[in-house]
Design a protein around this motif. Structure first.
Motif, PDB file in Angstrom:
ATOM      1  N   ASP A 148     -29.000   6.427 -67.211  1.00 33.19           N
ATOM      2  CA  ASP A 148     -30.400   6.418 -66.800  1.00 33.19           C
ATOM      3  C   ASP A 148     -30.571   6.980 -65.388  1.00 33.19           C
ATOM      4  OD1 ASP A 148     -31.123   5.350 -69.213  1.00 33.19           O
ATOM      5  OD2 ASP A 148     -31.279   3.282 -68.477  1.00 33.19           O
ATOM      6  N   GLU A 149     -29.626   6.645 -64.517  1.00 36.41           N
ATOM      7  CA  GLU A 149     -29.694   7.120 -63.142  1.00 36.41           C
ATOM      8  C   GLU A 149     -29.134   8.532 -62.995  1.00 36.41           C
ATOM      9  OE1 GLU A 149     -28.451   5.619 -58.627  1.00 36.41           O
ATOM     10  OE2 GLU A 149     -27.823   4.476 -60.402  1.00 36.41           O
ATOM     11  N   TYR A 150     -28.149   8.861 -63.824  1.00 34.62           N
ATOM     12  CA  TYR A 150     -27.508  10.173 -63.738  1.00 34.62           C
ATOM     13  C   TYR A 150     -27.552  10.853 -65.109  1.00 34.62           C
ATOM     14  CZ  TYR A 150     -25.709   8.212 -59.391  1.00 34.62           C
ATOM     15  OH  TYR A 150     -25.616   7.634 -58.154  1.00 34.62           O
ATOM     16  N   PRO A 151     -28.743  11.290 -65.540  1.00 35.59           N
ATOM     17  CA  PRO A 151     -28.859  11.954 -66.839  1.00 35.59           C
ATOM     18  C   PRO A 151     -28.186  13.330 -66.802  1.00 35.59           C
ATOM     19  CG  PRO A 151     -30.915  12.135 -65.634  1.00 35.59           C
ATOM     20  CD  PRO A 151     -30.027  11.231 -64.822  1.00 35.59           C
ATOM     21  N   PRO A 152     -27.944  13.927 -67.966  1.00 35.70           N
ATOM     22  CA  PRO A 152     -27.286  15.235 -68.010  1.00 35.70           C
ATOM     23  C   PRO A 152     -27.965  16.290 -67.145  1.00 35.70           C
ATOM     24  CG  PRO A 152     -27.367  14.290 -70.198  1.00 35.70           C
ATOM     25  CD  PRO A 152     -28.164  13.376 -69.311  1.00 35.70           C
ATOM     26  N   GLU A 153     -29.292  16.277 -67.114  1.00 37.76           N
ATOM     27  CA  GLU A 153     -30.004  17.296 -66.337  1.00 37.76           C
ATOM     28  C   GLU A 153     -29.671  17.197 -64.851  1.00 37.76           C
ATOM     29  OE1 GLU A 153     -31.450  15.040 -68.299  1.00 37.76           O
ATOM     30  OE2 GLU A 153     -31.839  16.264 -70.096  1.00 37.76           O
ATOM     31  N   ARG A 154     -29.587  15.970 -64.342  1.00 41.49           N
ATOM     32  CA  ARG A 154     -29.260  15.786 -62.927  1.00 41.49           C
ATOM     33  C   ARG A 154     -27.820  16.207 -62.645  1.00 41.49           C
ATOM     34  NH1 ARG A 154     -29.567  10.101 -59.403  1.00 41.49           N
ATOM     35  NH2 ARG A 154     -28.968  11.049 -57.405  1.00 41.49           N
ATOM     36  N   VAL A 155     -26.915  15.845 -63.545  1.00 41.17           N
ATOM     37  CA  VAL A 155     -25.516  16.208 -63.381  1.00 41.17           C
ATOM     38  C   VAL A 155     -25.350  17.722 -63.378  1.00 41.17           C
ATOM     39  CG1 VAL A 155     -23.264  16.159 -64.523  1.00 41.17           C
ATOM     40  CG2 VAL A 155     -24.613  14.054 -64.309  1.00 41.17           C
ATOM     41  N   LEU A 156     -26.030  18.397 -64.283  1.00 35.49           N
ATOM     42  CA  LEU A 156     -25.906  19.854 -64.371  1.00 35.49           C
ATOM     43  C   LEU A 156     -26.514  20.544 -63.159  1.00 35.49           C
ATOM     44  CD1 LEU A 156     -26.600  20.437 -68.160  1.00 35.49           C
ATOM     45  CD2 LEU A 156     -24.479  20.886 -66.921  1.00 35.49           C
ATOM     46  N   ALA A 157     -27.630  20.017 -62.640  1.00 35.30           N
ATOM     47  CA  ALA A 157     -28.239  20.611 -61.446  1.00 35.30           C
ATOM     48  C   ALA A 157     -27.287  20.504 -60.258  1.00 35.30           C
ATOM     49  CB  ALA A 157     -29.556  19.910 -61.132  1.00 35.30           C
ATOM     50  N   PHE A 158     -26.645  19.355 -60.113  1.00 37.64           N
ATOM     51  CA  PHE A 158     -25.668  19.203 -59.039  1.00 37.64           C
ATOM     52  C   PHE A 158     -24.484  20.133 -59.232  1.00 37.64           C
ATOM     53  CE2 PHE A 158     -21.600  17.291 -57.832  1.00 37.64           C
ATOM     54  CZ  PHE A 158     -21.746  17.288 -56.452  1.00 37.64           C
ATOM     55  N   ALA A 159     -23.986  20.219 -60.467  1.00 36.56           N
ATOM     56  CA  ALA A 159     -22.837  21.080 -60.752  1.00 36.56           C
ATOM     57  C   ALA A 159     -23.150  22.528 -60.428  1.00 36.56           C
ATOM     58  CB  ALA A 159     -22.441  20.941 -62.226  1.00 36.56           C
ATOM     59  N   GLU A 160     -24.340  22.962 -60.773  1.00 43.74           N
ATOM     60  CA  GLU A 160     -24.708  24.358 -60.491  1.00 43.74           C
ATOM     61  C   GLU A 160     -24.727  24.625 -58.996  1.00 43.74           C
ATOM     62  OE1 GLU A 160     -28.055  27.719 -61.575  1.00 43.74           O
ATOM     63  OE2 GLU A 160     -28.032  25.799 -62.628  1.00 43.74           O
ATOM     64  N   ASN A 161     -25.308  23.734 -58.217  1.00 40.58           N
ATOM     65  CA  ASN A 161     -25.336  23.911 -56.765  1.00 40.58           C
ATOM     66  C   ASN A 161     -23.927  23.921 -56.189  1.00 40.58           C
ATOM     67  OD1 ASN A 161     -28.128  24.044 -56.615  1.00 40.58           O
ATOM     68  ND2 ASN A 161     -28.376  21.837 -56.363  1.00 40.58           N
ATOM     69  N   ALA A 162     -23.074  22.999 -56.685  1.00 38.77           N
ATOM     70  CA  ALA A 162     -21.724  22.896 -56.154  1.00 38.77           C
ATOM     71  C   ALA A 162     -20.900  24.135 -56.478  1.00 38.77           C
ATOM     72  CB  ALA A 162     -21.034  21.656 -56.716  1.00 38.77           C
ATOM     73  N   VAL A 163     -20.983  24.613 -57.710  1.00 40.53           N
ATOM     74  CA  VAL A 163     -20.203  25.781 -58.102  1.00 40.53           C
ATOM     75  C   VAL A 163     -20.689  27.049 -57.419  1.00 40.53           C
ATOM     76  CG1 VAL A 163     -19.555  27.256 -60.066  1.00 40.53           C
ATOM     77  CG2 VAL A 163     -19.492  24.766 -60.298  1.00 40.53           C
ATOM     78  N   ARG A 164     -21.998  27.199 -57.311  1.00 40.04           N
ATOM     79  CA  ARG A 164     -22.533  28.396 -56.646  1.00 40.04           C
ATOM     80  C   ARG A 164     -22.156  28.415 -55.167  1.00 40.04           C
ATOM     81  NH1 ARG A 164     -25.216  31.404 -60.037  1.00 40.04           N
ATOM     82  NH2 ARG A 164     -26.396  30.497 -61.777  1.00 40.04           N
ATOM     83  N   ALA A 165     -22.023  27.228 -54.574  1.00 38.48           N
ATOM     84  CA  ALA A 165     -21.638  27.171 -53.160  1.00 38.48           C
ATOM     85  C   ALA A 165     -20.220  27.702 -52.940  1.00 38.48           C
ATOM     86  CB  ALA A 165     -21.734  25.747 -52.660  1.00 38.48           C
ATOM     87  N   LEU A 166     -19.390  27.695 -53.989  1.00 46.60           N
ATOM     88  CA  LEU A 166     -18.032  28.209 -53.853  1.00 46.60           C
ATOM     89  C   LEU A 166     -17.998  29.735 -53.761  1.00 46.60           C
ATOM     90  CD1 LEU A 166     -16.208  25.942 -56.489  1.00 46.60           C
ATOM     91  CD2 LEU A 166     -16.060  25.782 -53.989  1.00 46.60           C
ATOM     92  N   LYS A 167     -19.097  30.398 -54.177  1.00 47.54           N
ATOM     93  CA  LYS A 167     -19.206  31.866 -54.096  1.00 47.54           C
ATOM     94  C   LYS A 167     -17.977  32.535 -54.724  1.00 47.54           C
ATOM     95  CE  LYS A 167     -21.986  31.653 -49.872  1.00 47.54           C
ATOM     96  NZ  LYS A 167     -23.260  31.807 -50.578  1.00 47.54           N
ATOM     97  N   LEU A 168     -17.750  32.208 -55.963  1.00 45.23           N
ATOM     98  CA  LEU A 168     -16.564  32.736 -56.646  1.00 45.23           C
ATOM     99  C   LEU A 168     -16.696  34.211 -56.997  1.00 45.23           C
ATOM    100  CD1 LEU A 168     -15.989  29.733 -59.075  1.00 45.23           C
ATOM    101  CD2 LEU A 168     -14.757  30.242 -56.961  1.00 45.23           C
ATOM    102  N   SER A 169     -17.870  34.629 -57.437  1.00 48.93           N
ATOM    103  CA  SER A 169     -18.062  36.025 -57.805  1.00 48.93           C
ATOM    104  C   SER A 169     -19.549  36.280 -57.990  1.00 48.93           C
ATOM    105  CB  SER A 169     -17.317  36.339 -59.114  1.00 48.93           C
ATOM    106  OG  SER A 169     -17.774  35.540 -60.171  1.00 48.93           O
TER     107      SER A 169
END
Length: 221
Positions: free
Chosen positions: A200-221
């Motif tokens: 309820d506190e961490y639904p899939p949408e919230r988890v995915l939004a965080f994951a996208e920000n975290a992965v994009r911050a790595l600037k892999l390509s």
């Protein structure tokens, strides 16, 4: 209670316990019932709750029938983890997005994390068993879980390596694939635990939004 002690107690119970008339079922059906019951008990109360007696009560059968399906608690837990890990890996591979040289590392990893979230959200009990070990977890179960992590890291490294040489060169430097795989897996595991334990506190949408920000911050390509 250790697995050895549990087995000793179980042997005594097989001799002394009440005899309950059971409907005859194929052994594979019984094994599935027993494993399902053990998974439910562990999900509710942890590994310590999954005794042979408790599993028998959960299924509604006599304890000797449980021992006929699995000769010891250790064998039962091993079979359970093997089943859950095998089915989890199969589901993740099936959901794994197909990538190409034109996609790039960032989009490939994000597609992998989207697939992971969908698979976990579809079978939270299975993934709780794999990702959220609790007090009382037998050593052999923890070892199996670590083997699963090693496999996931290897898959991530392959995903990062495969077909992305031109992207890496165009960005003017090499990516430390091993450290990225460790980092992405750590983020994915922690986010998945939050989603499993407090959806309820961490639904899939919230988890995915965080994951996208975290992965994009790595600037892999």
């Amino acid at each position: 209670m250790t697995v050895a002690r549990e087995e000793q107690d179980g042997a005594s119970s097989r001799r002394d316990g009440p005899r309950v008339r059971q409907h005859r079922m194929p052994i594979e059906v019984r094994r599935t019932q027993v494993l399902d019951a053990a998974r439910a008990l562990i999900g509710r109360e942890g590994y310590a709750a999954a005794t042979m007696e408790a599993v028998a009560r959960e299924v509604g059968i006599a304890k000797p029938v449980v021992y006929k399906a699995y000769p010891s608690r250790g064998a039962l837990l091993y079979a359970l983890l093997e089943r859950e890990r095998s089915e989890a890996v199969a589901a993740l591979i099936e959901a794994m997005p197909r990538t190409s040289a034109e996609v790039g590392r960032t989009e490939a990893i994000l597609a992998w994390m989207h697939a992971l979230v969908q698979v976990i959200d579809g079978s939270p009990d299975r993934w709780r068993l794999i990702l959220t070990p609790v007090d009382g977890t037998p050593d052999e179960v923890r070892e199996h879980a670590e083997a699963g992590r090693a496999l996931a890291r290897a898959q991530l490294r392959n995903l990062l390596d495969a077909g992305f040489g031109t992207h890496s060169a165009s960005r003017g430097g090499r990516v430390d694939v091993d450290l990225v795989a460790h980092s992405v897996l750590a983020v994915a595991e922690h986010s998945a635990r939050l989603m499993i334990e407090s959806r309820d506190e961490y639904p899939p949408e919230r988890v995915l939004a965080f994951a996208e920000n975290a992965v994009r911050a790595l600037k892999l390509s």
